[in-house]
Design a protein around this motif. Sequence first.
Motif, PDB file in Angstrom:
ATOM      1  N   VAL A   7       0.838  -1.206   0.000  1.00  0.00           N
ATOM      2  CA  VAL A   7       0.000   0.000   0.000  1.00  0.00           C
ATOM      3  C   VAL A   7       0.869   1.251   0.000  1.00  0.00           C
ATOM      4  O   VAL A   7       0.617   2.214  -0.757  1.00  0.00           O
ATOM      5  CB  VAL A   7      -0.954  -0.011   1.209  1.00  0.00           C
ATOM      6  CG1 VAL A   7      -1.667   1.334   1.343  1.00  0.00           C
ATOM      7  CG2 VAL A   7      -1.974  -1.136   1.079  1.00  0.00           C
ATOM      8  N   ALA A   8       1.911   1.261   0.844  1.00  0.00           N
ATOM      9  CA  ALA A   8       2.798   2.423   0.900  1.00  0.00           C
ATOM     10  C   ALA A   8       3.478   2.650  -0.448  1.00  0.00           C
ATOM     11  O   ALA A   8       3.627   3.795  -0.897  1.00  0.00           O
ATOM     12  CB  ALA A   8       3.849   2.234   1.994  1.00  0.00           C
ATOM     13  N   SER A   9       3.888   1.566  -1.107  1.00  0.00           N
ATOM     14  CA  SER A   9       4.549   1.706  -2.406  1.00  0.00           C
ATOM     15  C   SER A   9       3.609   2.298  -3.446  1.00  0.00           C
ATOM     16  O   SER A   9       4.002   3.163  -4.232  1.00  0.00           O
ATOM     17  CB  SER A   9       5.063   0.340  -2.879  1.00  0.00           C
ATOM     18  OG  SER A   9       6.118  -0.120  -2.061  1.00  0.00           O
ATOM     19  N   VAL A  10       2.368   1.823  -3.454  1.00  0.00           N
ATOM     20  CA  VAL A  10       1.390   2.347  -4.414  1.00  0.00           C
ATOM     21  C   VAL A  10       1.134   3.835  -4.153  1.00  0.00           C
ATOM     22  O   VAL A  10       1.100   4.657  -5.087  1.00  0.00           O
ATOM     23  CB  VAL A  10       0.081   1.546  -4.340  1.00  0.00           C
ATOM     24  CG1 VAL A  10      -1.012   2.213  -5.173  1.00  0.00           C
ATOM     25  CG2 VAL A  10       0.313   0.115  -4.812  1.00  0.00           C
ATOM     26  N   THR A  28       6.929  -3.161  -5.025  1.00  0.00           N
ATOM     27  CA  THR A  28       7.261  -2.682  -3.678  1.00  0.00           C
ATOM     28  C   THR A  28       8.544  -1.852  -3.644  1.00  0.00           C
ATOM     29  O   THR A  28       8.960  -1.419  -2.566  1.00  0.00           O
ATOM     30  CB  THR A  28       7.409  -3.866  -2.714  1.00  0.00           C
ATOM     31  OG1 THR A  28       8.349  -4.814  -3.261  1.00  0.00           O
ATOM     32  CG2 THR A  28       6.076  -4.563  -2.499  1.00  0.00           C
ATOM     33  N   GLN A  29       9.158  -1.612  -4.776  1.00  0.00           N
ATOM     34  CA  GLN A  29      10.416  -0.860  -4.801  1.00  0.00           C
ATOM     35  C   GLN A  29      10.289   0.544  -4.216  1.00  0.00           C
ATOM     36  O   GLN A  29      11.185   0.992  -3.499  1.00  0.00           O
ATOM     37  CB  GLN A  29      10.943  -0.817  -6.236  1.00  0.00           C
ATOM     38  CG  GLN A  29      12.329  -0.245  -6.400  1.00  0.00           C
ATOM     39  CD  GLN A  29      12.317   1.217  -6.852  1.00  0.00           C
ATOM     40  OE1 GLN A  29      11.268   1.805  -7.064  1.00  0.00           O
ATOM     41  NE2 GLN A  29      13.492   1.798  -6.961  1.00  0.00           N
ATOM     42  N   PRO A  30       9.198   1.290  -4.464  1.00  0.00           N
ATOM     43  CA  PRO A  30       9.110   2.640  -3.891  1.00  0.00           C
ATOM     44  C   PRO A  30       9.215   2.676  -2.373  1.00  0.00           C
ATOM     45  O   PRO A  30       9.698   3.668  -1.812  1.00  0.00           O
ATOM     46  CB  PRO A  30       7.738   3.130  -4.371  1.00  0.00           C
ATOM     47  CG  PRO A  30       7.494   2.387  -5.646  1.00  0.00           C
ATOM     48  CD  PRO A  30       8.078   1.036  -5.397  1.00  0.00           C
ATOM     49  N   ALA A  31       8.769   1.629  -1.683  1.00  0.00           N
ATOM     50  CA  ALA A  31       8.840   1.623  -0.220  1.00  0.00           C
ATOM     51  C   ALA A  31      10.270   1.678   0.279  1.00  0.00           C
ATOM     52  O   ALA A  31      10.524   2.178   1.375  1.00  0.00           O
ATOM     53  CB  ALA A  31       8.127   0.383   0.326  1.00  0.00           C
ATOM     54  N   PHE A  32      11.198   1.165  -0.512  1.00  0.00           N
ATOM     55  CA  PHE A  32      12.599   1.111  -0.084  1.00  0.00           C
ATOM     56  C   PHE A  32      13.399   2.338  -0.510  1.00  0.00           C
ATOM     57  O   PHE A  32      14.510   2.537  -0.006  1.00  0.00           O
ATOM     58  CB  PHE A  32      13.270  -0.142  -0.655  1.00  0.00           C
ATOM     59  CG  PHE A  32      12.813  -1.422  -0.034  1.00  0.00           C
ATOM     60  CD1 PHE A  32      13.405  -1.908   1.116  1.00  0.00           C
ATOM     61  CD2 PHE A  32      11.776  -2.140  -0.596  1.00  0.00           C
ATOM     62  CE1 PHE A  32      12.982  -3.087   1.694  1.00  0.00           C
ATOM     63  CE2 PHE A  32      11.341  -3.333  -0.025  1.00  0.00           C
ATOM     64  CZ  PHE A  32      11.944  -3.800   1.123  1.00  0.00           C
TER      65      PHE A  32
END
Length: 421
Positions: A90-93, A232-236
């Motif tokens: 969710v955070a990545s989106v 999920t890459q944006p979360a990192f």
Amino acid sequence: MIDTTAVDGTCPRCGKAAVSQLEATPWCPSCEWNLEAYDEKRSRPLFGWRWLDRRAHHLGYRMTRRQFDRLLGRPLDATGAGAATVITTVASVVLFLGVATLAGTGIWLVVGHPFPGPSILLAVPLLALAIGLRPRFGRLDPYAEVLSRDRAPELFGLVEEVARAVGSPAPDVIAVDDDLNAYAQAVGVRRRRVLCLGLPYWGALGPQERVALLGHELGHFVNGDPRRMLLTQPAFTTLGSAADLLRPAPSTERGLVEMVGAALGRVLQWPLSRLLFALHLVLVCVALRDSQRAEYLADELSAKAAGTTAATDLLDVTLRVESMELAVRREARAGHGPARWRAAFDEARVANAGRLPQLRQLSAREEASLFSTHPPTGLRRLMLDGRERHEPAVVLTEGRSARIDEELAKEYETVRRNLAW
């Protein structure tokens, strides 16, 4: 040489003698009393404040042990979405949509208003920020040597056998380098699967340990590891990149007006940068819980391919990687190749075999962290020991292993020279 020293005194909990490895703070090997202790002299500072590093260590240790207890004896498959998976996704989106909104707004200000005009003053920084926060797709390491099937048919055949055994697609690229490591990743917009083998590591392993290594690395293509998923890459990365972009640069202004302007900028930028960085740390900490679960699953896939014995032996190699490095470098300087690397490391294994149980325990203290991508090696070993045992699905004979080394003779010689220098 690794020393084990008995410590005067007994465990206050069970009365057994306490021990120490590598001059670490003593603990009880029977009931693990004091294993959680923060060992300042052997721990790298995490935040730079002793009290905060101590609290972070204890929290990381407890979270790591709690996850281990929760997963022990339960399925590790990647289909179930736990809380960490949901939060990370969710955070990545949300972060991706935020960056897309910045880019879309910047483009709209450029094309939807007269040019040149005052809108360009807002459009440029928005577009620059969107470009700075854009998703990174990764790229192949320029120092890795890409192999062709014609060059190494035996190795390619073995990799494909192991991929079938663990239910993974075969890698698109197989490469080697001179690191004491191995990794699997997806790179580029097309998400090409890359398997890279560090030849000092590969060369010092026995045949079934090589199968276990391949099983673990190829398992990362199917174990749901969020570090390797595009979604999920944006979360990192996104919040950390934003914090870096907003971090105030050292002032070089000399005029009074410029100095006042720079000071006002720092007053606004510094707290916002620190807030974003704090949120980045929290999000990465949550995401890495699922990454550690994925590592346990990769170990189980390794056991299915190579057998449980080989998979646990490979984990014990991880505990003695410094001994491996010393053995390989020594033999490389003497002009020897992988056969002697392996023999020298086997000698070191035999010499240190009695110390392994305590090294496994110590790893639970020293490798537990809020920001570790892997669970402690000792817990990974316990996880495999507590699961169904597997016989090898792929057996690598000494002869076939030797033929693979012959295929890589040129690359081995290059690595040997690098190590010797």
